[in-house]
Design a protein around this motif. Structure first.
Motif, mmCIF file in Angstrom:
data_model
loop_
_atom_site.group_PDB
_atom_site.id
_atom_site.type_symbol
_atom_site.label_atom_id
_atom_site.label_comp_id
_atom_site.label_asym_id
_atom_site.label_seq_id
_atom_site.Cartn_x
_atom_site.Cartn_y
_atom_site.Cartn_z
ATOM 1 N N LEU A 46 0.697 -1.561 0.464
ATOM 2 C CA LEU A 46 0.083 -0.162 0.337
ATOM 3 C C LEU A 46 0.774 1.392 -0.049
ATOM 4 C CD1 LEU A 46 -2.838 -1.247 2.814
ATOM 5 C CD2 LEU A 46 -3.191 -1.261 0.383
ATOM 6 N N ASN A 48 -0.518 4.595 1.132
ATOM 7 C CA ASN A 48 -0.107 5.317 2.449
ATOM 8 C C ASN A 48 0.441 5.762 3.291
ATOM 9 O OD1 ASN A 48 -3.290 4.190 2.921
ATOM 10 N ND2 ASN A 48 -2.638 2.000 3.593
ATOM 11 N N ASN A 76 -0.200 9.462 4.426
ATOM 12 C CA ASN A 76 -0.489 9.595 5.520
ATOM 13 C C ASN A 76 0.240 10.558 6.546
ATOM 14 O OD1 ASN A 76 -2.514 9.037 3.933
ATOM 15 N ND2 ASN A 76 -2.992 7.190 4.350
#
Length: 192
Positions: free
Chosen positions: A63, A66, A69
């Motif tokens: 991922l 991500n 983030n």
């Protein structure tokens, strides 16, 4: 720049071109290259299609989107990655510049001969592994220990230096290496 185009048809064409270019570059860099690397790593088990599926699955499991983030995750991810890639760079550079003195036998790079100079032990250089493990572990300390956080930005450089140093210490010295170009195995130029 695309927004500054005054004509709607030209704006659509420029946007479409940018979209195609982005997809093509990212497909080649982030999908085809890892799939080919995996297929070359395990040629008996993975063809390009299987390797592409493995690559896509790994990309989805990791991922990577991500990472954006959290800046902390980005720092740890890049520090960990550089702790493994740095020693590889250092080992390759030490082998080429310090051990082999810029001598490469290009045809021998492409042979499966167990007696070839680059076969090592089943295609793996044990001295390089001996240099990789401690240099990566030490660099991981620089990347992850809070008390060494000021040096974490330099973990790739530290890892590269350690990889080169450890490889220079364990690599056999005093051997003579043959320098041979790849002209003999090159594809003949097309004649028109």
């Amino acid at each position: 720049m695309v927004q500054k185009i005054p004509s709607k048809p030209l704006l659509l064409l420029a946007s479409l071109s940018l979209l195609i270019l982005t997809i093509a570059v990212n497909l080649m860099a982030n999908f085809v290259a890892p799939a080919l690397a995996l297929a070359n790593l395990l040629p008996r088990h993975l063809n390009f299609r299987r390797a592409a599926l493995v690559s896509a699955t790994l990309g989805f499991v990791i991922l990577p989107w991500n990472l954006y983030n959290s800046p902390v995750v980005i720092v740890y991810f890049l520090g960990g990655l550089s702790s493994f890639l740095g020693p590889l760079f250092g080992i390759v550079m030490a082998d080429y510049w310090l051990i082999r003195k810029q001598r490469v036998n290009v045809p021998a790079l492409y042979t499966h001969d167990p007696a070839g100079p680059y076969h090592y032990r089943n295609g793996v250089n044990p001295k390089a592994i001996q240099a990789l493990i401690p240099s990566a572990l030490i660099s991981l300390l620089f990347a992850f220990l809070p008390m060494l956080q000021s040096l974490s930005q330099f973990s790739w450089f530290i890892a590269a230096g350690l990889g080169a140093l450890f490889y220079w210490v364990v690599a056999p010295k005093g051997l003579t290496y043959e320098d041979k170009d790849g002209e003999a195995i090159a594809v003949a130029p097309a004649k028109h």
